[in-house]
Design a protein around this motif. Structure first.
Motif, PDB file in Angstrom:
ATOM      1  N   ALA C  18       0.871  -1.181   0.000  1.00 52.41           N
ATOM      2  CA  ALA C  18       0.000   0.000   0.000  1.00 52.41           C
ATOM      3  C   ALA C  18       0.898   1.218   0.000  1.00 52.41           C
ATOM      4  O   ALA C  18       1.890   1.279   0.727  1.00 52.41           O
ATOM      5  N   THR C  20       0.870   5.747  -0.796  1.00 49.64           N
ATOM      6  CA  THR C  20       0.131   6.954  -1.149  1.00 49.64           C
ATOM      7  C   THR C  20       0.852   7.619  -2.306  1.00 49.64           C
ATOM      8  O   THR C  20       2.050   7.901  -2.210  1.00 49.64           O
ATOM      9  N   HIS C  24      -3.333  10.009  -3.107  1.00 51.58           N
ATOM     10  CA  HIS C  24      -4.311   8.917  -3.113  1.00 51.58           C
ATOM     11  C   HIS C  24      -3.673   7.637  -2.606  1.00 51.58           C
ATOM     12  O   HIS C  24      -2.516   7.357  -2.906  1.00 51.58           O
ATOM     13  N   ARG C  25      -4.444   6.869  -1.895  1.00 51.02           N
ATOM     14  CA  ARG C  25      -3.916   5.629  -1.342  1.00 51.02           C
ATOM     15  C   ARG C  25      -4.222   4.487  -2.310  1.00 51.02           C
ATOM     16  O   ARG C  25      -5.347   4.340  -2.783  1.00 51.02           O
ATOM     17  N   TYR C  26      -3.197   3.687  -2.575  1.00 52.16           N
ATOM     18  CA  TYR C  26      -3.354   2.551  -3.473  1.00 52.16           C
ATOM     19  C   TYR C  26      -2.935   1.274  -2.774  1.00 52.16           C
ATOM     20  O   TYR C  26      -1.957   1.251  -2.042  1.00 52.16           O
ATOM     21  N   LYS C  27      -3.694   0.214  -3.021  1.00 51.50           N
ATOM     22  CA  LYS C  27      -3.334  -1.092  -2.455  1.00 51.50           C
ATOM     23  C   LYS C  27      -3.304  -2.081  -3.603  1.00 51.50           C
ATOM     24  O   LYS C  27      -4.228  -2.132  -4.423  1.00 51.50           O
ATOM     25  N   GLN C  28      -2.256  -2.863  -3.629  1.00 56.47           N
ATOM     26  CA  GLN C  28      -2.141  -3.796  -4.741  1.00 56.47           C
ATOM     27  C   GLN C  28      -1.232  -4.943  -4.372  1.00 56.47           C
ATOM     28  O   GLN C  28      -0.372  -4.828  -3.501  1.00 56.47           O
ATOM     29  N   GLU C  43       0.908  -0.165 -13.386  1.00 54.85           N
ATOM     30  CA  GLU C  43      -0.125  -0.623 -12.463  1.00 54.85           C
ATOM     31  C   GLU C  43      -1.045   0.537 -12.102  1.00 54.85           C
ATOM     32  O   GLU C  43      -2.254   0.397 -12.046  1.00 54.85           O
ATOM     33  N   LEU C  44      -0.447   1.709 -11.849  1.00 53.07           N
ATOM     34  CA  LEU C  44      -1.259   2.868 -11.465  1.00 53.07           C
ATOM     35  C   LEU C  44      -1.564   3.781 -12.654  1.00 53.07           C
ATOM     36  O   LEU C  44      -2.266   4.770 -12.520  1.00 53.07           O
ATOM     37  N   HIS C  46       0.172   5.996 -14.002  1.00 49.85           N
ATOM     38  CA  HIS C  46       0.742   7.339 -13.906  1.00 49.85           C
ATOM     39  C   HIS C  46       1.937   7.344 -14.841  1.00 49.85           C
ATOM     40  O   HIS C  46       3.081   7.135 -14.442  1.00 49.85           O
ATOM     41  N   ASN C  81       6.472   0.434  -0.001  1.00 46.96           N
ATOM     42  CA  ASN C  81       5.305   0.116   0.805  1.00 46.96           C
ATOM     43  C   ASN C  81       5.222   1.046   2.011  1.00 46.96           C
ATOM     44  O   ASN C  81       6.202   1.249   2.711  1.00 46.96           O
TER      45      ASN C  81
END
Lengths: 800, 290, 175
Positions: C18, C20, C24-28, C43-44, C46, C81
């Motif tokens: 996880a 930020t 924005h917080r992302y979990k993957q 993955e994101l 960006h 992470n």
């Protein structure tokens, strides 16, 4: 018509998107179901392939396809010879995958497609290739030696081409010349190294039977044509898009790199999009390189320093193949005379195969070599006769009233090498003033007293630009008044979306921000060639201009009809079309565009109003009369120059050399250039800055060091030294404008200007700094170790 | 260039890390800053089966002044040392040397201990450690040992670390404020690995002559080299031109015969080393007199 | 990521992470060998952070990690992470005005092809935070970890100076 935007340094339309990180480079595009490719490359410079075992790679989970040459069917054919020439008697181009033999380290042997690039590279590690190494031809010296092994078995002597050109009668002149000097001058390999490596994303749409490829290329249209041919598809069923491209500089104008065939092949075969993104290590060993030539030059001059004749005999290293023909050495031969009156000139070159990465143009494309030779000649004449270096040049310059000046050779476009305009003395005068040339000897002497070695170097160049065959552009006003323009050339940072917008905005009275320019999408504009040879602004820009003029004329006609005014009374400004002196009688450009398209069905408020306007008056004859031409405000035009236009410039620099350790720093750098009329000075200066930086890199930092096995020993950014912000000095740029009479804008190309004179300049400056050592630089690139060795050699020769 | 597959673990305790290192000691690598290690993985020049990420081990995160030296733990970033008020005050030479490492983006992640463990002969910190006669603390599940710098660096990218062992601390001896110190390197571009470089510490005597000298070089051999002959040439002198010439001559001899690469021949390296020696000694000497 | 309470850490090839990114917080779940640059880009999505070399020299991949400029091609996603990452996409304001640094780059023509630009802007952002009034020499020194092939750096230096001036003015206004 007064131009408001031409000549203005306006900020770029491209920037907000790029600054936000919203650029779209090939690897930024991720399509659903997409797979990823990796290429297995030869680790030998020359070897027979005895066996390729891909079984383990095929078994790896996540791998969808492994291709070798035998899997390619009809696609296994040599890539097209891009620019044929009669003298190129032994051309060779590359197969998409090596069949029985490899000819350079980096040559593609197998193509893997997998779920992701990580797995694809894992699969590469599982492919087993059995090589039988063969003797390696690792440089030109080896290649031209007697009984040399052959890069290609059926090419005797490793000679791909041999071209002799003669102007006047040099032999007769040499016989009686008061002074004759003979020298060997060397320039060695370098590479463009754009920050974005190559990349291809291919998608086969089975519903539309359409192949779409996004490629980091400088030439989508030729690639579209080539892919259509190779895959037997109609041209309109192939779309090639060059999205944002992170630098081109030459190696990306090429067809085909193997990956440009293999990726669509895999996509069609698998029915899923396939993406191949080159990594930097691959780029070092498979993206085209350039710059390697060895010149044996002989020159004759008189006691006044007038250059009487030149004999230049050189060999050009083309690497393992000749994909781009012999353009680079031809350009060298044609560029050598420079700004000087040379009427007796013998040029002979041979193009030599070696077991190295193939060669195609890199910014400058043969001109840096020519300028290196000629400017070394000028400096030497001056030192032999104890004349000032600029004085010798002045005495040899072509005068402003002598244009057009015919060099007497056929240029790379098949047309005459004919200088259209220029003022070389004026350029030199400007440079000397900015550099404070006349006072430099005092500065130099002072420094010498302190044990410091300052040197001043000068180098002049004339650069052929703006060659054909042609480019085209389409301009269209949309109903909201914004203008859409498209062309076949493409962009890698040169701001076409701004400069072309400026050209169009001037004609249509809008702000360049309201002109949306699309480049490099074969679906947006069908015809054209590509971005190379400093030609986009000149050729495509001229086509833009012509198209915009046509649209303007149409807008005037439509408005004149609507307002029942005379065409000469109609003006376009600030997005409006109005009657001069009666500005209340006006429409927006968008409204005029709607009016220009006879409607049956109204759409939107504007259309409804305009339709009611028209219907109120009685109508006679066809809604779209033949003299109106096509509906809407739209035009496509093409521009084809009679031949290239010739830009020029002169650079000067002051350097400091530490002879104990061969290190050099820049004290001052000045570039004066003439690219005719300038669309956006800020853009042109940026091009010069960037070119100079590449030139400095190529003169003193960047070297491609191959060993005797043909291995590139410095294939990473750690050891291939691209200059950073601390190595590049501030560059003072000034310009001169001698407009070109050849195109409607009066412009000449500027993209390559910065890089061309730098090696010559650097040599000139070092000679000047170390004149007490008796040094004479005859090779490029240099680096401190080599400069130190040359200094030691000079000292030994002087008996110290 | 994507890394090969590996198994990853990020323990929070040192003894967990040591246990993991011991499990498959021949095939396990430590990941700290990664600035030297990850490029090797990306280029597939290294393919360890196991990677132990030590960045979460809080007990390894310290900069402490001990008796006569600064102790720096394995997870401390180079940038943290650069900015540390303690180090700036107590060991300005260490700060100066660190500023020469790569670029700030590298120093934001790279660790001091990691650079020492990696033992690149062109790296700055191993040479400084050698110059100062420093030490490293090596630990494994079997215990710990202290190794002197000159014994620690054994060759090109090689150290005295045994399988299962990890470098947990580096000790930089403090130098007295009266000493003259300097660090200098010749590099082609800002932030590059140096062609040659040297750290020098000179102690004046009461009679303004040089009482003792320490000089160590990077980039001239497979490991950092302490220049004993160079030191001998200047001890007892006032670093006049004769002494400096002798020092420079002595330094040439230290350049290993196999130190030829794309950037420099052996002879050129010798020339650079000689020039470097004079300049670094002059600078160090000037510093001590102020 | 292994639960912090677990006693015996295990080797894995995949991890839940996880982080930020730009607020924005992302979990993957990611493969442990996935580079941070690839994670951010693919993955994101960006894609503003670019990849130029993957050996830590060119600086195109520069992002901010807990406020510090780092090379995202030299980190694994798992190493980020629990951290805060800022990329070029996080530079423009919430009303999507250009950040003063971005604005200055446009005004001074500090970019051409744009490929190195996001990495440079992140570096400049970190640089000006630490040194709000850098000299030309300091600017060039701090930029030496980012390679540009198009501009010759000159206009970049001008852009940084202009940005620094504007940011200092902004600070004054705040005070």
């Amino acid at each position: 018509m007064a131009t408001r935007w031409f000549g203005a340094s306006i900020p770029r339309n491209e920037d907000p998107r790029l600054l936000r990180g919203k650029g779209t480079y090939v690897d930024d595009i991720d399509l659903p179901e997409q797979l990823h490719a990796a290429v297995l490359r030869s680790t030998h410079a020359r070897a027979r392939i005895l066996n390729i075992d891909v079984s383990a790679a095929r078994e790896l989970p996540g791998v969808h396809l492994v291709l070798t040459a035998s899997d390619l069917g009809l696609v296994l054919e040599p890539s097209p010879l891009l620019v044929p020439h009669d003298a190129l008697t032994q051309p060779r181009t590359q197969l998409p995958l090596a069949l029985n033999e490899v000819h350079y380290v980096g040559e593609a042997i197998a193509f893997v497609v997998a779920d992701d690039r990580y797995i694809a590279e894992d699969a590469l590690d599982l492919i087993d290739v059995e090589f039988e190494p063969l003797p390696v031809i690792h440089n030109m010296e080896v290649a031209v030696a007697e009984d040399a092994p052959l890069v290609h078995q059926d090419v005797p002597g490793n000679v791909a081409a041999h071209l002799i050109q003669t102007v006047g009668d040099p032999d007769a002149v040499f016989i009686n010349a008061p002074h004759v000097i003979r020298e060997t001058l060397l320039m060695d390999r370098g590479a463009a190294m754009p920050m974005e490596c190559r990349g291809v994303l291919a998608r086969w749409d089975a519903y539309e039977e359409m192949l779409t490829c996004w490629i980091s290329t400088q030439g989508p249209i030729p690639i579209r044509n080539g892919l259509a041919a190779i895959f037997h598809l109609p041209e309109h069923k192939v779309r090639v898009i060059a999205p944002d491209v992170g630098g081109g500089f030459g190696p990306k104008i090429m067809m085909f790199y193997p990956e440009e065939v293999l990726t669509p092949f895999a996509a069609i075969h698998l029915g899923r999009p396939v993406k191949w993104i080159e990594d930097r290590r691959e780029h070092f060993i498979s993206a085209n390189q350039e710059r390697s030539q060895l010149h044996e030059v002989e020159y004759a001059f008189d006691d006044q320093g007038i250059l009487l004749a030149v004999r230049d005999n050189f060999i050009h290293d083309t690497g393992a193949y000749t994909p781009y023909g012999i353009i680079v050495p031809i350009i060298t031969a044609c560029t050598l005379p420079g700004p000087y009156r040379l009427k007796n000139y013998f040029s002979e070159f041979k193009v030599i195969y070696t077991n190295k990465v193939p060669v195609s143009p890199y910014r400058g494309a043969g001109r840096p070599h020519a300028v290196f030779v000629m400017e070394r000649i000028m400096d030497r004449i001056a030192s032999e006769l104890h004349l000032d270096r600029t004085e010798v040049r002045s005495r040899n310059f072509i005068h402003p009233d002598e244009f057009p000046w015919d060099v007497g050779l056929i240029y790379q476009d098949g047309g005459p090498t004919r200088y259209d305009s220029g003022n070389y003395q004026a350029g030199l005068d400007k440079l000397k003033m900015i550099l404070d040339y006349d006072n430099f000897p005092i500065q130099q002497a002072e420094a010498l007293k302190e044990g410091r070695y300052l040197g001043l170097g000068i180098a002049y160049y004339v650069e052929g630009t703006g060659i054909g065959p042609y480019e085209g552009a389409q301009v269209r006003v949309e109903s909201d008044g914004r203008v859409f323009a498209s062309t076949g050339v493409t962009s890698q940072g040169q701001a076409h979306c701004t400069t072309f917008a400026q050209i169009v905005a001037d004609q249509l009275g809008v702000h360049p921000q309201d002109v949306m320019v699309t480049t490099g999408d074969t679906q947006a504009f069908y015809w054209g060639v590509g971005t190379y040879a400093s030609r986009a602004a000149t050729i495509a820009g001229s086509a833009m201009h012509l198209a915009a003029v046509k649209v303007r004329e149409k807008a005037i006609k439509v408005a004149a009809d609507l307002f029942e005014a005379a065409p000469e009374d109609i003006e376009l400004a600030d997005g409006k079309v109005f009657v001069k002196d009666a500005p209340h009688r006006s429409l927006t450009l968008g409204q005029v565009a709607i009016s220009a398209n006879p409607l049956r069905y109204a759409y939107g408020e504007n259309a409804r109003k305009l339709m009611s306007m028209k219907l109120a008056a009685s109508r006679q004859g066809p809604a779209l009369p033949p003299e109106r031409g096509a509906p809407g405000l739209e035009a496509s035009e093409f521009y084809s120059p009679p031949h290239g236009s010739f830009a020029s410039g002169v650079h000067g620099a002051i350097i400091e050399v530490d002879p104990k350790i061969g290190m050099v720093t820049f004290v001052k750098y000045v570039a004066v250039h003439d690219c005719g009329r300038i669309i956006n000075p800020m853009i042109v200066e940026g091009q010069v800055h960037g070119g100079v930086a590449q030139g400095i890199g190529g003169a003193f930092f960047e070297r491609l060091v191959y060993n005797e096995e043909g291995q590139l020993t410095n294939a990473s950014f750690m050891d291939y030294l691209i200059p950073t912000a601390t190595e590049i000095p501030t560059i003072v740029v000034d310009h001169l404008e001698t407009p070109s009479p050849l195109n409607p804008l009066g412009v000449k190309g500027a993209g390559e200007a910065g890089v061309i004179p730098v090696p010559a300049l650097f040599a000139s400056a070092i000679d000047n700094a170390l004149s007490t050592f008796g040094i004479r630089i005859q090779e490029m690139p240099l680096h401190p170790c080599r400069l130190y060795e040359l200094i030691e050699e000079s000292l030994e020769q002087k008996g110290q | 260039m994507k890394p090969p597959r590996f198994h990853y673990c990020a323990p929070h305790m040192l003894d967990e890390a040591l246990a993991l290192l011991d499990q498959n000691s021949e095939d396990t690598k430590v990941l700290a800053g990664g600035q030297s290690f990850v490029p090797l993985l990306n280029m597939r020049l290294a393919s360890p089966t196991y990677v132990v990420d030590i960045n979460h081990i809080a007990e390894l995160h310290y900069i402490e002044q001990e008796d006569g030296y600064l102790a720096i733990g394995a997870t401390v970033r180079q940038r943290q040392v650069e900015r540390s008020l303690l180090v700036q005050e107590k060991h300005p030479l260490l700060v100066e040397v660190i500023k020469h490492i790569g670029h700030m983006q590298i120093r934001n992640r790279g660790t001091v201990v990691g650079s020492v463990a990696h033992a690149d002969p062109a790296a700055e910190l191993p040479a400084l450690l050698t110059c100062l006669n420093g030490e490293v603390l090596v630990q494994s599940i079997h215990g710990e040992r202290v190794i002197k710098a000159e014994e620690f660096f054994t060759g090109y990218l090689s150290t005295a670390l045994e399988p299962g062992e990890m470098l947990t601390e580096v000790r930089f001896p403090l130098i007295s404020p009266k000493t003259g110190w300097a660090f200098l390197e010749f590099a082609r571009r800002s932030g590059d690995y140096a062609l040659v470089g040297a750290a020098a510490v000179l102690n004046p005597a009461a009679d303004d002559l040089c009482n003792s000298a320490h000089i160590a070089y990077l980039g001239i051999a497979g490991a950092p080299i302490r220049g004993y002959d160079v030191e001998a040439a200047i001890v007892g002198s006032a670093l006049d031109e004769t002494a400096l010439d002798a020092a420079a001559e002595a330094s040439r001899m230290l350049v290993s015969d196999d130190m030829e690469d794309v950037h420099a021949s052996v002879e050129y390296r010798r020339v650079l080393t000689a020039e470097l020696t004079k300049r670094v000694l002059r600078t160090a000497w000037e510093r001590q007199s102020h | 990521m292994q639960d912090q309470e677990e006693i015996t850490p295990l080797f894995t090839e995949e991890c839940d992470i996880a982080m930020t990114v730009n607020g924005h917080r992302y979990k993957q779940k990611v493969s442990v060998r996935m580079l941070l640059s690839d994670f951010l880009r693919h993955e994101l999505h960006h894609t503003g952070t670019h990849v130029g070399c993957e050996h830590g020299v060119c600086g195109c991949c520069t992002v901010l990690l807990n406020g510090e400029a780092v090379r995202s091609c030299l980190m694994f996603a798992v190493q980020a992470n629990g951290m805060v990452v800022t990329t070029i996409e996080g530079m423009a304001g919430t009303n999507s005005d250009l950040h003063p640094i971005q604005q200055a780059f446009q005004e001074k023509h500090g970019l051409q092809c744009g490929f190195c630009t996001p990495g440079i802007i992140m570096t400049v952002h970190a640089m000006l935070h630490e040194n709000p009034n850098p000299s030309d020499e300091e600017i060039r020194q701090e930029l030496s970890g980012n390679i540009c092939r198009c501009t010759g750096y000159q206009n970049i230096v001008e852009a940084v100076k202009l940005a620094a001036e504007r940011l200092r003015e902004q600070q004054m206004e705040v005070l």
